[in-house]
Design a protein around this motif. Structure first.
Motif, PDB file in Angstrom:
ATOM      1  N   MET A  69       0.850  -1.159   0.000  1.00 14.47           N
ATOM      2  CA  MET A  69       0.000   0.000   0.000  1.00 14.47           C
ATOM      3  C   MET A  69       0.904   1.233   0.000  1.00 14.47           C
ATOM      4  SD  MET A  69      -2.795   0.962   2.943  1.00 14.47           S
ATOM      5  CE  MET A  69      -2.114  -0.200   4.056  1.00 14.47           C
ATOM      6  N   ASN A  70       0.667   2.127  -0.942  1.00 13.17           N
ATOM      7  CA  ASN A  70       1.495   3.319  -1.080  1.00 13.17           C
ATOM      8  C   ASN A  70       0.646   4.550  -0.835  1.00 13.17           C
ATOM      9  OD1 ASN A  70       3.461   5.164  -1.624  1.00 13.17           O
ATOM     10  ND2 ASN A  70       3.716   4.599  -3.763  1.00 13.17           N
ATOM     11  N   ASP A  71       0.645   5.029   0.382  1.00 19.09           N
ATOM     12  CA  ASP A  71      -0.109   6.211   0.773  1.00 19.09           C
ATOM     13  C   ASP A  71       0.710   7.443   0.445  1.00 19.09           C
ATOM     14  OD1 ASP A  71      -1.589   8.176   1.976  1.00 19.09           O
ATOM     15  OD2 ASP A  71      -1.587   7.264   3.960  1.00 19.09           O
ATOM     16  N   GLN A  72       0.078   8.447  -0.170  1.00 17.67           N
ATOM     17  CA  GLN A  72       0.799   9.660  -0.541  1.00 17.67           C
ATOM     18  C   GLN A  72       1.376  10.368   0.675  1.00 17.67           C
ATOM     19  OE1 GLN A  72      -1.959  11.980  -2.838  1.00 17.67           O
ATOM     20  NE2 GLN A  72      -1.166  11.181  -4.760  1.00 17.67           N
ATOM     21  N   ASN A  73       0.791  10.180   1.843  1.00 17.20           N
ATOM     22  CA  ASN A  73       1.276  10.845   3.053  1.00 17.20           C
ATOM     23  C   ASN A  73       2.311  10.028   3.817  1.00 17.20           C
ATOM     24  OD1 ASN A  73      -0.422  13.069   2.654  1.00 17.20           O
ATOM     25  ND2 ASN A  73      -2.131  12.007   3.602  1.00 17.20           N
ATOM     26  N   SER A  74       2.559   8.794   3.394  1.00 17.42           N
ATOM     27  CA  SER A  74       3.541   7.986   4.111  1.00 17.42           C
ATOM     28  C   SER A  74       4.947   8.450   3.744  1.00 17.42           C
ATOM     29  CB  SER A  74       3.361   6.505   3.797  1.00 17.42           C
ATOM     30  OG  SER A  74       3.640   6.245   2.445  1.00 17.42           O
ATOM     31  N   ILE A  89       8.933   8.502   2.914  1.00 21.74           N
ATOM     32  CA  ILE A  89       9.850   7.673   2.146  1.00 21.74           C
ATOM     33  C   ILE A  89      11.248   7.969   2.661  1.00 21.74           C
ATOM     34  CG2 ILE A  89      10.804   7.162  -0.130  1.00 21.74           C
ATOM     35  CD1 ILE A  89       8.144   8.107  -1.320  1.00 21.74           C
ATOM     36  N   TRP A  90      11.973   6.924   3.035  1.00 17.32           N
ATOM     37  CA  TRP A  90      13.354   7.062   3.489  1.00 17.32           C
ATOM     38  C   TRP A  90      14.246   6.714   2.315  1.00 17.32           C
ATOM     39  CZ3 TRP A  90       9.435   5.025   6.371  1.00 17.32           C
ATOM     40  CH2 TRP A  90       9.150   5.676   7.566  1.00 17.32           C
ATOM     41  N   ARG A  91      15.289   7.516   2.095  1.00 18.12           N
ATOM     42  CA  ARG A  91      16.173   7.324   0.948  1.00 18.12           C
ATOM     43  C   ARG A  91      17.633   7.288   1.379  1.00 18.12           C
ATOM     44  NH1 ARG A  91      12.308  11.241  -0.833  1.00 18.12           N
ATOM     45  NH2 ARG A  91      11.087  10.435  -2.559  1.00 18.12           N
ATOM     46  N   ILE A  92      18.389   6.441   0.707  1.00 17.37           N
ATOM     47  CA  ILE A  92      19.840   6.472   0.817  1.00 17.37           C
ATOM     48  C   ILE A  92      20.401   6.280  -0.588  1.00 17.37           C
ATOM     49  CG2 ILE A  92      20.073   5.720   3.202  1.00 17.37           C
ATOM     50  CD1 ILE A  92      20.614   2.903   2.224  1.00 17.37           C
ATOM     51  N   TRP A  93      21.604   6.775  -0.775  1.00 15.08           N
ATOM     52  CA  TRP A  93      22.317   6.620  -2.033  1.00 15.08           C
ATOM     53  C   TRP A  93      23.561   5.800  -1.732  1.00 15.08           C
ATOM     54  CZ3 TRP A  93      19.279  10.512  -0.615  1.00 15.08           C
ATOM     55  CH2 TRP A  93      18.361  11.010  -1.544  1.00 15.08           C
ATOM     56  N   VAL A  94      23.821   4.787  -2.572  1.00  9.76           N
ATOM     57  CA  VAL A  94      24.872   3.822  -2.272  1.00  9.76           C
ATOM     58  C   VAL A  94      25.836   3.706  -3.452  1.00  9.76           C
ATOM     59  CG1 VAL A  94      25.344   1.420  -1.660  1.00  9.76           C
ATOM     60  CG2 VAL A  94      23.268   2.528  -0.813  1.00  9.76           C
ATOM     61  N   ASP A  95      27.124   3.669  -3.120  1.00  7.49           N
ATOM     62  CA  ASP A  95      28.180   3.358  -4.083  1.00  7.49           C
ATOM     63  C   ASP A  95      28.815   2.055  -3.615  1.00  7.49           C
ATOM     64  OD1 ASP A  95      30.550   3.043  -5.504  1.00  7.49           O
ATOM     65  OD2 ASP A  95      30.993   5.180  -5.527  1.00  7.49           O
ATOM     66  N   GLU A 117      23.704   4.796  -6.417  1.00  9.41           N
ATOM     67  CA  GLU A 117      22.398   4.180  -6.638  1.00  9.41           C
ATOM     68  C   GLU A 117      21.423   4.615  -5.543  1.00  9.41           C
ATOM     69  OE1 GLU A 117      20.297  -0.221  -6.838  1.00  9.41           O
ATOM     70  OE2 GLU A 117      22.461  -0.075  -6.572  1.00  9.41           O
ATOM     71  N   LEU A 118      20.253   5.074  -5.948  1.00  8.71           N
ATOM     72  CA  LEU A 118      19.212   5.490  -5.017  1.00  8.71           C
ATOM     73  C   LEU A 118      18.424   4.275  -4.549  1.00  8.71           C
ATOM     74  CD1 LEU A 118      17.280   7.479  -3.589  1.00  8.71           C
ATOM     75  CD2 LEU A 118      16.067   7.685  -5.786  1.00  8.71           C
ATOM     76  N   LEU A 119      18.272   4.161  -3.233  1.00  8.58           N
ATOM     77  CA  LEU A 119      17.398   3.152  -2.641  1.00  8.58           C
ATOM     78  C   LEU A 119      16.313   3.884  -1.859  1.00  8.58           C
ATOM     79  CD1 LEU A 119      20.015   0.616  -1.233  1.00  8.58           C
ATOM     80  CD2 LEU A 119      18.823   0.527  -3.420  1.00  8.58           C
ATOM     81  N   GLU A 120      15.057   3.531  -2.095  1.00 11.25           N
ATOM     82  CA  GLU A 120      13.924   4.144  -1.391  1.00 11.25           C
ATOM     83  C   GLU A 120      13.211   3.084  -0.572  1.00 11.25           C
ATOM     84  OE1 GLU A 120      11.463   5.998  -4.358  1.00 11.25           O
ATOM     85  OE2 GLU A 120      12.631   7.846  -4.221  1.00 11.25           O
ATOM     86  N   PHE A 121      12.795   3.487   0.619  1.00 11.02           N
ATOM     87  CA  PHE A 121      12.113   2.589   1.543  1.00 11.02           C
ATOM     88  C   PHE A 121      10.809   3.227   1.999  1.00 11.02           C
ATOM     89  CE2 PHE A 121      16.631   2.002   1.789  1.00 11.02           C
ATOM     90  CZ  PHE A 121      16.798   0.635   1.771  1.00 11.02           C
ATOM     91  N   HIS A 122       9.745   2.455   1.965  1.00 11.22           N
ATOM     92  CA  HIS A 122       8.452   2.912   2.451  1.00 11.22           C
ATOM     93  C   HIS A 122       8.173   2.365   3.847  1.00 11.22           C
ATOM     94  CE1 HIS A 122       7.319   4.668  -1.411  1.00 11.22           C
ATOM     95  NE2 HIS A 122       8.023   3.683  -1.905  1.00 11.22           N
TER      96      HIS A 122
END
Length: 54
Positions: free
Chosen positions: A1-6, A8-14, A29-34
């Motif tokens: 379930m992807n709620d617009q108000n939830s 998103i945590w992001r990290i960029w990885v090499d 590389e971008l990694l996104e977590f809900h």
């Protein structure tokens, strides 16, 4: 379930240089977590693998 108000945590990885960033870096590389638990698990795993943070 992807709620617009939830959040998103992001990290960029090499993976070549073993670096994790909490802000955008060209070539990383971008990694996104809900899910916050999954995000922290991933950060812990990069720490265990001795990735550096910037």
């Amino acid at each position: 379930m992807n709620d617009q108000n939830s959040p998103i945590w992001r990290i960029w990885v090499d993976t070549a240089q073993h670096i994790v960033s909490f802000h955008p870096v060209e070539g990383f590389e971008l990694l996104e977590f809900h899910d916050q638990t999954l995000f922290f698990h991933c950060v812990d795993e990069y720490t265990r693998q001795r990735y550096r943070y910037q």
